[in-house]
Design an enzyme around this catalytic site. Structure first.
Site, PDB file in Angstrom:
ATOM      1  N   HIS A 293       0.827  -1.203   0.000  1.00  0.00           N
ATOM      2  CA  HIS A 293       0.000   0.000   0.000  1.00  0.00           C
ATOM      3  C   HIS A 293       0.865   1.259   0.000  1.00  0.00           C
ATOM      4  O   HIS A 293       0.562   2.228  -0.705  1.00  0.00           O
ATOM      5  CB  HIS A 293      -0.947  -0.001   1.210  1.00  0.00           C
ATOM      6  CG  HIS A 293      -2.200  -0.763   0.974  1.00  0.00           C
ATOM      7  ND1 HIS A 293      -2.233  -2.137   0.892  1.00  0.00           N
ATOM      8  CD2 HIS A 293      -3.470  -0.341   0.790  1.00  0.00           C
ATOM      9  CE1 HIS A 293      -3.475  -2.520   0.680  1.00  0.00           C
ATOM     10  NE2 HIS A 293      -4.245  -1.456   0.614  1.00  0.00           N
TER      11      HIS A 293
ATOM     12  N   LYS B 157      -9.392  -8.332   8.022  1.00  0.00           N
ATOM     13  CA  LYS B 157      -9.730  -8.842   9.350  1.00  0.00           C
ATOM     14  C   LYS B 157      -9.839  -7.670  10.316  1.00  0.00           C
ATOM     15  O   LYS B 157      -8.942  -6.843  10.393  1.00  0.00           O
ATOM     16  CB  LYS B 157      -8.631  -9.808   9.805  1.00  0.00           C
ATOM     17  CG  LYS B 157      -8.795 -10.359  11.200  1.00  0.00           C
ATOM     18  CD  LYS B 157      -7.696 -11.350  11.536  1.00  0.00           C
ATOM     19  CE  LYS B 157      -6.376 -10.633  11.774  1.00  0.00           C
ATOM     20  NZ  LYS B 157      -5.305 -11.531  12.218  1.00  0.00           N
TER      21      LYS B 157
END
Length: 172
Positions: free
Chosen positions: A36, A101
């Site tokens: 990212h 998650k």
């Protein structure tokens, strides 16, 4: 259980509600925090990303190396909160869905609503199960990041739960 084919169209996303159990089939990309950061840097510099964000699905995961005769090693989700600083920007660029998650912040929730996108929760500790659902794996970008490189996965019957929907609903 809703059976979904990726990429998702906006009508399908609008029908999803927080708490829905789903099985995903289609293409997803893996990307963790290191990837990212690299993607954001490329965007900051005006460069071209190694894949299109439009309608893509990013799985916050780093697949372990495959053993002989396997497509992928264990491939469980990582904590999504580490990508919160990037998610709104990527969603505003057309990202269609996220898989990860744990809970994500209000900025991400607003970006999901603004862009008619969805956040799916995968089960932590189920990396071996998810590896079995990967039918093909291809390195896309940043091979020097090893398991944190970006991979394109073809998945079949990949179980998840709608954690945050495009209407502001949340399982958290």
């Amino acid at each position: 259980m809703k059976i979904l084919t990726l990429p998702l169209d906006k009508d399908t996303v609008k029908d999803l509600r927080a708490g829905d159990s789903v099985c995903l089939t289609g293409r997803i990309l893996t990307a963790r925090d290191c990837a990212h950061k690299r993607l954001a840097q490329i965007m900051d510099e005006g460069g071209e990303l190694p894949f299109a964000l439009k309608d893509a699905v990013i799985y916050y995961a780093g697949p372990c190396p495959a053993k002989p005769n396997e497509v992928s090693g264990s491939c469980g989700p990582t904590t999504s909160a580490r990508m919160e600083g990037f998610a709104p920007r990527f969603l505003d660029c057309g990202l269609g869905a996220i898989i990860g998650k744990g809970e994500m912040n209000g900025e991400v929730r607003e970006a999901l609503k603004r862009n008619c996108a969805v956040y799916f929760a995968a089960v932590g500790g189920a990396g071996a199960l998810y590896a079995d659902r990967i039918k093909r794996s291809e390195l896309v970008a940043f091979p020097e990041l090893l398991s944190e490189a970006v991979y394109r996965l073809e998945v079949e019957n990949f179980p998840a739960v709608v954690a945050l929907d495009c209407h502001g609903g949340s399982i958290y």
